[in-house]
Structures are given as structure tokens and as C-alpha cells.
Design an enzyme around this catalytic site. Structure first.
Site, short mmCIF file in Angstrom:
data_model
loop_
_atom_site.label_atom_id
_atom_site.label_comp_id
_atom_site.label_asym_id
_atom_site.label_seq_id
_atom_site.Cartn_x
_atom_site.Cartn_y
_atom_site.Cartn_z
N CYS A 1 0.83 -1.38 0.49
CA CYS A 1 0.40 -0.24 0.11
C CYS A 1 0.60 1.35 -0.11
O CYS A 1 0.75 2.39 -0.32
CB CYS A 1 -1.37 -0.62 1.12
SG CYS A 1 -1.87 -1.39 0.82
N VAL A 2 2.10 1.36 0.45
CA VAL A 2 2.68 2.06 0.52
C VAL A 2 4.16 1.92 -0.72
O VAL A 2 3.99 3.37 -1.47
CB VAL A 2 3.79 2.63 1.78
CG1 VAL A 2 4.84 3.84 1.26
CG2 VAL A 2 3.53 2.57 2.89
#
Lengths: 211, 211, 211, 211, 211, 211, 211, 211
Positions: free
Chosen positions: G118-119
Site C-alpha cells: 500500500c505504500v
């Protein structure tokens, strides 16, 4: 400036599982055995799920190194399996390289035992031939953290992308809508915390009186 | 993009063992002493096994630093041994550099105590003169992990390859068929888990009634 | 390819001690306090010993951050001391930069609290102005290892050399013969294991009946 | 049920410092050297401060074990010093036991190197003779945590109280009002965090314009 | 109150080495393999040195557990060796108990793999029959620290003494004067730091010009 | 055999919060500050929630130790607050003991800073007077793990029960039905994972279209 | 040579909070939950304080992943909130990219769960489009340290700056004089040690008789 | 002196699995999830294998705690299952105690989540009623190691035996000859290293040409 974003593409990736042998696994001490077993099986399950061409190879099965872990052979009964007669770097084995090239894929996902040899050597060789190399660090094991960190520094400096199996699966899948249940099952089978989330969720959304 | 794959070549590599002295070893706390002793002797045994020209050097043997570890001198009775009169960076000692260049080798495998000084300084100097430098991180020791990590960042950023003794031996050997027994003995002597694999294997393939 | 070997030179180096303040030190948890105190005093002692121009600076001494550690002020009674009225990056303070440039040195040795701010910010600024920057990682402290590692990745990627105080002292000294006793005393005062080696050595070479 | 609260009493306690020798200290790896040096000196400083009879003993000073750490001899120039000719358990040395009994104290505070031998053996012997034994665990060192934990289990099971130097000092002092400055100085000299608190406090309560 | 000081006595102690087998050793992950191998050989060397009656036993040598580590059989060629046909607790094997009792010793020093089974079970059984039991914690290995700590809590609560090999050797020897060279050799062979101390000492006391 | 099950009873328990002062907290390094702050506030919140008589005490607020953490004073505005003029062991302060006895409770729940002094001393004193003592280990902090483990061994051997705040709250509450929301709120405020469970559950059982 | 110093600028930065969802948070095991909760809220508080445009996004809120942590939605009631229907890489969601570009900012501060997906995915995508990317490593969480380190190596190699929330806040603020109280409050709320410093300082500078 | 050797007896033991619920499992952070899942299933498999009466209980299934882990219910479809309406200590639930007593067994093997509550409370209650209690420490999980260690100290001090699942299985089995294949399968399924040993062994003893 900086490495480009080389993004895993399920239509352009092959998986190389190198020397996950029952004897050699006793050398792996940088990752706990329960977790390591899970990670290796998760990479295999992901390769299977995404239908990636997969190649298995071993070093000296008939000696102390022991045979390839049976589960891997069962998951990939038809995959090319190249027991190397002696070459330590799998890339030094012509049959192996031929099998890799026969996949027609540009992206190579590599995991193996031990990291600094069975993973790093073919990874470095493949980078030299301009493959895009993804080392799955949590499905590759070795003697200790210092050894691993040295090996990962070497392959990363040479241009490989360091990933772990969960990121590999997510980058290949791209969008949950491609198959929610399939990916969910993969995660449920290999991430106890995720399985718990799913079980709690299903329970809350079921008719609890049935339980 | 990225470092090239510089591959160790037994016909083109020399080994530098820097300041493994009985006093200085008491400073090493980033690796456990049993393991460190093993790793240093393993590098030495590998150098011997592959017949690599090897150079020993020390700093101030007659003072608190103490003499070179006796086992190393015994393994390499005829190797150039350069007790430096004061230079901290071995590369600042002309005799040392002369001995290195006399080997005619392009690849330098370096291990020593302590990592950020006795290893990093000559490694950086050798890189400047276009040698290919391989730092054996698990046969190099220092005060703590932070010191080590800082030192390894420095030498890796400058172009050195980080390796550990097992990877070094495997990359030099290339193919088990070159000498199965020789390499097996090296591993058996320095990897307890591998020795166990061999002993289990031999036992299973022997006439057990003899035991 | 790779960073050049930028070698510390005692005729061309200055030391910046940034925000080692009695309040801020309570934030440092990536290095044990006994060891950290020792490392900071060791950098200071080395700066003194090699006669390097040294600059002290603090942030908000009159508030919770507390005053500069008194020992540092005692060691450098005549050094430029720049209590910053508010700038977080010391390099944003003109007096500080002026003091740095007044030293006429090209190499900056930086340590401070906390690493990712008080060290990293001026280090990055100085690199932009083409100084050669050496971050002394073991005399710089912060909240935890993750914070430190992120900070060191940032400054190393930007071109700084990561060193620890012992390596700094050794690289500055170059040759024991320049002053055996001086360097020995520095090590004896700040490395308990080295002090033990010296004490054992001296005892063995003394007339033991005197004891 | 349970051990009684045996409370240290400065009028009834003696301190035994066993085998803190410059050679043996290189064996201590369960506590970092900077911290360990500090802890040992802190016990000594506390013994001095509370005027407790203190006995020093060593094993084989003239051999590899090396001499007693010089600082300890300097702190206690007039204390009984018993270099043992061979007895490993100090309690097997008559002069040592005589010296202990000559103090007339019932409570014995013991620290030494290595924990499982030089501390545990006399601690167990003293318990058998009904002394109240306090092992200062952070001024006693040994090879690793497993060894220490095994040793501490043995002495605690036999009735010894496990303490660390700060608790020892606090229990002996009882009330800050007995001497605020004295105890504060002891803490300031041996607890960097406490020193910082004192320095911040004093700074805040001083005329800051003086700085 | 508290366990008595049960002191090892070389005239009254026997050593039991339980299931140090080449296969089972791959299960040991609470102690690093280099160190564990050293500790096991050190216990054996100490048993040999002090001439303690020693008994070897194994579980299922012909299956995956593998044979007894060959070095142990070589050190004790004439010791009773009891390969158990199936009993997991060695004390359930009559021949083993007979061999133990035949030694006529009251004190049993036990080490084995894995700690919570092969060590704890016979230790608990022996305590029930009023033997004095000493578990050598650093020559006994198992899956992880939690397992070990649980096992050691169990045997200690039942009355066993927890020791490590160095303490065992020291308590058996009692006085260096009984044989300085013998004990020194044992330590030199199994404690790298001690070997370094000896080598530094000898070097300092030799005619250095010879080197 | 063994300690009895002394079960916390909300009608018979008082809470003693000892020396959680803003200066002293900088000494706590065996528990991370975010977690420690949470644990201390959780004990306080539990004491409040169960309406347990609570006593606050401090040592030398006007010096470097600093004042009681303000949050604690705000939670217990009417609790007895005993700033001790000098006694290190709170039990040596008559007002403190009087306040404890005035509660009429037999069970004392103690937390404080630092564990081996501010917690252990009054715990041992209270045990001597036959109170049932519960040390809340995760709301008590000190210099490092070795110090803590030594302190906890001492108080446990003397008869105290070691608990953590969550177990304390659960044992006091006995049955969720006594107040589901109240206990749930306590957990939600002090256990991020539990808060997440509650938030997920509520979301699943709400009309999600509202979000 | 080396990455440029890209300095956070409050007039040119936006914040992306990706998938901090109540279910996904149970996967985070590389940072302790108390600390992680604090770090995430600290990033949010800093974003708020500096008035940075902030974008929230989630993956599959209605399934096991759970809803966005409620506190985040409360802090940013008017921020763009993009629940993604299936895209794993937020950058594959057009609305998300549109919202990012609508901020008109060049610098992107990213934190999320899990780090390697997600990052890392949107960070790599944003770098490709020449945004300046700052990954807040201590407000991003994942399964374990190996996974995190692999992910951070990937994003750093691609050009991202690794920072932690405290450094982010300091670099945005530039000078304490811009608002002493505001920044102090931010720190006091999210750094227990800093809060203690402030409380001690205020107490010392107040009329203590009032307490 | 010391606890008696209470030996697990498969004819006299029952197993209590307490609160292994899908929500509560997210609180477990002292054991890695892959390993913990394995340990819990191993205890269940052992209970099944040895045909031990087994009782399952949960707390608040319909709330955030979530349902019992489905695998456990599948393994024991006919076991008494007691969802507690509110009692935190399972022993406070009459049905649970009735079910326990209905087994007619004297020995209780307990595992659960979280250790200090769901395991410790019923363990302490059972000890009070003179059951022999065995806590399976590696199938019981909680927030962190400090919490666990405090809980285990409490139950061990009260008379419980601390064991792990492998020791439990071995002590119940007594002799491999009772069923080699059955026990081997249990180990192969739950100990990756053991599975590897078996696979290597079988491979070596098979006609390898078949592979």
C-alpha cells in the site's frame, strides 16, 4: 536517478525455485522454520495461482543435500525440473538457462536456499543478461542475518528488486476484482492473521444461530 | 545501472587477512566468538584449499594488540607476513601493497579486525586503484552492529562486493564435480549442520550393523 | 562507479557537535546511555586530540531541551558556540554556517541529537554545498533503530560517509608512530576492552613483584 | 511462605569484589563493556561512599587472567586484597574467609567475573554458613545470557537476593536526607540520564544569563 | 530455606549424554550451531579430563534421528552406549538406569537434545530417586527459547541445579594447582577468548624476536 | 506446595502509584515510552473504573526527579498524595503507610518507577506485614531488562504475585456481564488491537451505507 | 553523485494515508501497536497542523480489511476519501491520482499499511511521474522486519526519501519561532519523553507552592 | 524439596482449549503467527491422537472476540463446547467445571489466549482444587514477553508444570514402539525440520531412480 519501477506482470514473469532441498533446509537459520515453510509454499501457491511458468532445480539430490521438498514437486508436477549434476550457480547449467529462456518471460522471480549462493548467483547472472530480477527475500533462507544482509546488498546493488511473497502476489494481481475469492484463499491459507479477519467477518455476516 | 556482477575467479583472486590478532579479537562483539573463530578459520581454509595467494599483516604485535592468531600463521607458513610498524591502513604500507601487487591478481578478498578500520581502509584504497574488492563480512569483526553496518555501507557504496565465507567458497569452486570430497570436507569442518547432514547420509548408506 | 574514497584528513576537517543537550538526550533510545555518553565524549576527545576546529550549537537552551552537556563545553571552552534562536536545521543559521566556513575546512564531521533532524538536516545542506560529510553514527542518537536507519539511508544516499568514532580517530591518525601514547590514551579512556589489553600488557611487562 | 525481606543495612554489610581482572573481563559478553565498566565502578563507588568493608580477590594475576582492574585497587588502597594461589571458589581460600569474617558483617554483597563461578561459588558457600547474600547482577558478568540466567537461578534458588547496583545504593541509603549531595553525586557519576536531569534542573534554577 | 548448595564432586559424579544425534541436532535452534557444537564437545572433553564415568544413549539411530554424533563416540570408545529401542525417557530403559547405577555415583550431570524431553525427562526421574541432578543448559538444545525456558523452569522447580559447562568444569576442578596446564588446555580449546588471553600472555613472555 | 491462588477482589484492593515522576521516567528503558505511558494510564484508568482506593506518592518533586505525571493527578484529584520528604522506600514514610492502612484493604496493587526500588521496596515491606501484594510489571519501569528481572525475582520469591494491567483488570472484573460497555471502553482506550476489533465489529454490524 | 537534498516544503507537500484500516492493522507486526498507533496519529496531527492537503484511501472497507481507522476520518472530515473498489496500487485508481494532482503539490508524503504494497506501490508509481516522494517509515507497518527492509530498499533505490514522522514535522516547520507552542504541543502529544521534559520544565519555572 | 515429577499420563489427562478465537488472536504478539497457529493445531492434533477428552470454551463469540478458530471445532466436532456468557475465568462457569470433572481426569493440559487471563485464571483455580495442571506455554499467547513471563511466574509458583506441545506429546507417548508411524506423522505435520529429516531419510532408503 534511481532504479526504475519495474512492475511485476503476470504475463511476463517466470518463477525459479532453487535448491529448496530437505537437507539444505537445515542450514536455514535466519527465518524461523514454521514461517519459512509457509513462505516457500506461499510463493509456490502464488506461482500456481497466477499460472506462472515455474522451474525447479536442485543440487546433488542423491547426497546429503537431500531431495527437493516433496510438496513443491507435487504443486508443479509438470514443471521443468533440473537436477544439476554439479554446477553451484544454476545459471551455469545449460538446461536450466534453456528452460528459463523457453518461458519467453523477461521477469524472473527467484527464491532459494541458501540466499547468498543459490539465489544470488543466478540472480546476478540473469541481471547480466538483462532479465528483470525479483528476489523473494522471505522465501530465501540462509545461515544468519549477516549473511542474508550481505547477499541482499549484493543483488540489490546489481539491480535486483527485493520483494516478499505477499508483495509479489499483490503486484501480480493488480486488482481484487480480477478474482476476489482466489486471492482471498491464497491469503487465508498463508497469513494466519488474514484468515482470522476473514473468519471473523464471515461469522459476523452469517446467521450466528447456526453455529 | 547497478554494480556489475564481478564474479570471484580462483585464478585471479588473492586473500588479505588483516590484523586478526589475539588482543584485538577481544574488541570483536558483533559476532559471537565461537562463530567468529570458525568463520576466520573457514576463510583461511578456503584460501588454502583454492590455493589462493594469501597475505597476512598485523599492527603492533609487540604491544597490547597481541600477535597474529597462531592458527593463521600455521596454515600459511610461507605466505608473505607483513607486521606493520605503524600504518593503520595496511595499504599505506609499501611492503604490503608490493606483496599484493606481486600476486598479479585483480580480485582481493579481504577480512580483518576491526571491520571499519583494518578492513574498510585497505578496501577503499584498493578500490581506488581499480582492484575488485570482496569484503568477507562474517570473517571481519568489530565493536557492535551499528559500527559494522556503517562500515559496510561505506565500502559497499564505494564499490566493494559484500560476501560471506560460504558464498566465497561456492563462487570460487563453481562446480561440485571439480572436487566433491574437497569441498565437502571444507564444509563439514566449518558448518556443523552440514557435517550432520553428511554424517546422517553416510550412516544411512553404510552397513549399519557395523556401528 | 560508486562513491569515491574520501579520506579524513586532520588538516582539512572540522567537527560539528549539534544539540547534545541535557533534555534532548532523554529522547535517545537507539543506543544505550552509558555507551552513548562514552561515544559522544570520545568524538570530542578525538577532535581535541587532533586539534580539529570544532563548533558547538544548541537549540533552545532555555526551554525543555536543556543546555549543552556541560562536559562538551568544558572540553571546548574557546570553540564557537552558537545557540540557535529557532532554526531547526543548524545550516539555516547564518552564524553557524559562517563559523563552519571560517574554519576553511572542506571535510565536516557531524554528530548530534537527534540523528534524523539535527544531524541529517545540516549534513544534507552541507553536501549540497559540496562539503565532504562524515556522519559519526555512534555519537548521534535518536528514538529507535527504525528512525536511525531511515535517517542514515537518507544521508548516505545523498553522499555522506557513515563512520563511527573509532574509525574517525584511526583515519585521522594514519600512523601509530605519529604518537603512540596519545592515541593509546584516547583508546584506553574510551574502549574498556582496549584499556584491559593495555593494563594486561603493562602488567606483564612490569616487575610484577611491585604489585 | 516465600523468602523473607532481608534488607541491606549499611552497618551490617560487606562487599566482595571477585576476580574483576583485566584478562577475565574479555570473557564478559552478557553486558556491553561500557555499561559493565560503569556498573562495576558504581558498586565500588557505593561501597566507598557507604564506607562498607570491602575485600578484593583475584585468581592467578600473573597468568593470562591478568591483574585486578587498577581502578578498583585505587579506590580501595587499604582493603584486604587476597590474590588466590589457585582456589577457584574464593571461599575455599582461608585468608579470604578470614577476611570476610573479620568484618563482623552478616550481609555480603558480591559481584565478580564470571558470574556462574567467581560469584556463584562463594555466594553458595556463604549461604551455607548463614550469611545473607546479595548478588549484584549487573556488576557480575559472564559469557552470555543463558549462562547468566542459569547461574542466577542457582543462587536465587539457594536463597540469595538478586539486586543491581542502583537498588543496592538506595537500600543502603534509606533516606535522601541522610546526604542529598552525596547520593546525588554517586548517581550523577554513574547514570547519564540522572546526570542530565540534574544538569537540566540546575540550569533552570540558575541565572541563565551567566551561561 | 532454599535449595542446598550441592557441589559437584569429581569423585561422585557421572555424565549422561542423551540423544546428541546428527538428525536431531537440526531441531536445535535456541543456541547457534557453532556455539552448540563447541559446548557439547566441551562437556565431553571435561568429562574425559576429569575421568568421570560417562554414558551415551540414543533414540532410534536407524531412523531419521540419525546416529550419535561421531565425535562423542570417539571420545568415549569404551563408555556404555545404550541405543534405546523406543523409550523416549532414557530412564524408562532398564539398561540405561542399570548403567547409571553401576557407576556408583550420586551426582548426575545431564546434557542432551532436546532439552524438554531428552534432558528433562531423565532429570526428573533421577531426582525422584534422589540423585543430585545437574543440567548443563548450554550443552542441551531445543526448538526455541520459550521451550527451553519452560523446560528449565520445570527441572529447576523439581530440584535440579542449572549449570553451564564452564561452571561444571570449574566446580569439578576446585583448585588450579591440581593441574594448571590440563585445565588451561581445556579452556583454550573451547573458549576462543581464553585462548587469545593465553596466546597474548605467552607471546609477551617469550623471546619475541623468535617470531 | 506452591503459592496459593490469591485472587484480586475489587472490594478488597487498593492501588499504590509510586514515583511516576516526569524526571524519573527518563530512566525507564526496559519498556518503550509509548507503551509504558499507555500501561501506566491503563492501570490508573482501571483503578478509577473499579473505584479502588488509590494512593499517589513521589520522591523529591522539587528536584531533578520532577513532579508526578500530571495526568495521574488529574485522574485522582482527591486521592491521598504523599510527597515524601526523603524516604526512598515509601513504606518508611508513616503518612504513606497510614494512608494505605486507612483504606482497610488487604490487597495492594503496586506500580512505580523504578521497579527495583520504588516498587520492590514497599512491596517487600508490605509482604512482611502480611498484605497480599500484586506487582503490575508492565506499569513499572527501570533501566534495563536485567535490572527488572532481578527485581521481579526478588519480589516474587518473597511472595508477591506478578501481574500486568490487563490481567489485573480482568481479575477484578470477573464477569463481562457486570458491565460490558465499561470494560470494553477501558480496553478500547488502551489496547489498539482491541479497539480495532471493536471498530471492525461495529462497522460490520452497522448500516454501512451510512459511512 | 548521490540523491539531491529534496527538502520538505509545507507549501508544496501533500499527505497520502493509505489503507490504515481496522482489519489490516492486525497484520502489522514490525512495530509495536501502541507505538504504531501513536506514529500514525502523529503523522495525521502534523498534516493537520501544517495544513497539508491530505488524501485518505482504503481497500475493500466492506470486507475483512475493515473500515479506515475512525480517528483518521475524524481528523480529516473534509479530505478527499477514496475507497477503492479493487485496485491494490492506489495509483491505479483514477480518482486517487486525480485527487493527488488536484492538490497541485509536487511533494508526496506517504504512509500506509502494509508497507511493501500500500505504500511501496503508489510511491514507485509517483516517482515514475516525477513526484518527490517521502515515505514515512514509522507510520507504515507490515508483517515483519525482513519484509519492511526489503520494501524500503526498493523504494529508496527508486529515489524515495525515507523519513519518520518527527523528522517530517521538523523539516516542514523549519524554525521554532514560526510557532513554538504549536509544535511543542504536537511533540508533547506524541512523544512521552518530550512531554516529560516540558512538564519538568514548566514545574521548575512555576510557583511550586501552588502544586 | 522441590515440585514432584508429575508425569503426564494419557489415561489420566484432559485438554482444555480456552478462547482461541479469531478476534482475540490478533492480540497475540509474543509468538509469531505462523508458529503460533502451528503450535495450537499441534496441541489439538496431539489431543486427538492420544484420544484425550478435550473441552473447548469461548468468551463472547458474538462480539469483537470472534468465534472459536474453525479448525479447532472441526478437529473436535463432538467435544463439549462451552461458550461462556460472561465469565472471564472459565472456571467460574459451572458448565465448564462440570465438563472438566465429567472427564474423570486428574491431569489438566491447558492452552489459551491470552496467557495471563484465559490460561492463568483457570489454571490457578484448578490447582486450588488439586488438579495437576500443565500449561502449554507455546500454544498460549499474549501481548508481549513481559506479560507472558509474569503470567508463567504466577502459575509456576502456584504449582503448575510449564511444558510445550512437543514435550507434552513425548511424555504422553512414552515409547515410540507404541506407534512409530502415528507419532512420526504428528511430528512431520508440525515440525518442518523433522519432516525434512524424514523426507531425507526416506529418499535415501528408497530406490532413488524412481524419483
Amino acid at each position: 536517478m534511481g532504479k526504475k519501477y519495474v512492475r511485476l506482470d503476470k504475463d511476463n514473469a517466470a518463477v525459479l525455485l532453487v535448491d529448496h532441498q530437505t537437507g539444505l533446509l537445515s542450514l536455514v537459520r535466519d527465518i524461523d522454520p514454521d514461517k519459512f515453510k509457509n513462505n516457500v509454499l506461499a510463493v509456490a501457491a502464488a506461482a500456481k495461482y497466477f499460472n506462472l511458468p515455474t522451474i525447479l532445480t536442485t543440487s546433488f539430490e542423491n547426497g546429503p543435500n537431500g531431495p527437493m521438498v516433496p510438496e513443491l514437486k507435487e504443486i508443479f508436477p509438470d514443471a521443468p525440473f533440473i537436477p544439476r549434476p554439479g554446477q553451484i550457480n544454476a545459471w551455469d547449467n545449460e538446461d536450466f538457462v534453456k528452460a528459463v529462456k523457453a518461458t519467453g518471460k523477461k521477469q524472473l522471480i527467484i527464491a532459494g536456499v541458501v540466499t547468498e549462493v543459490c539465489v544470488a548467483f543466478p540472480a546476478l547472472s540473469a541481471l547480466e543478461e538483462d532479465f528483470e530480477v525479483f528476489v523473494i527475500t522471505d522465501a530465501s533462507g540462509t545461515f544468519n542475518a549477516l549473511t542474508r544482509d550481505s547477499a541482499l546488498d549484493r543483488v540489490s546493488s546489481a539491480g535486483a528488486q527485493l520483494m516478499t511473497w505477499f508483495g509479489m502476489a499483490c503486484e501480480l494481481h493488480r486488482d481484487w476484482r480480477n478474482d476476489i475469492e482466489g486471492l482471498g484463499t491464497l491469503f487465508s491459507n498463508h497469513i494466519p492473521d488474514y484468515r482470522n479477519l476473514i473468519n471473523s467477518f464471515n461469522y459476523n455476516n452469517s446467521d450466528k444461530s447456526e453455529h
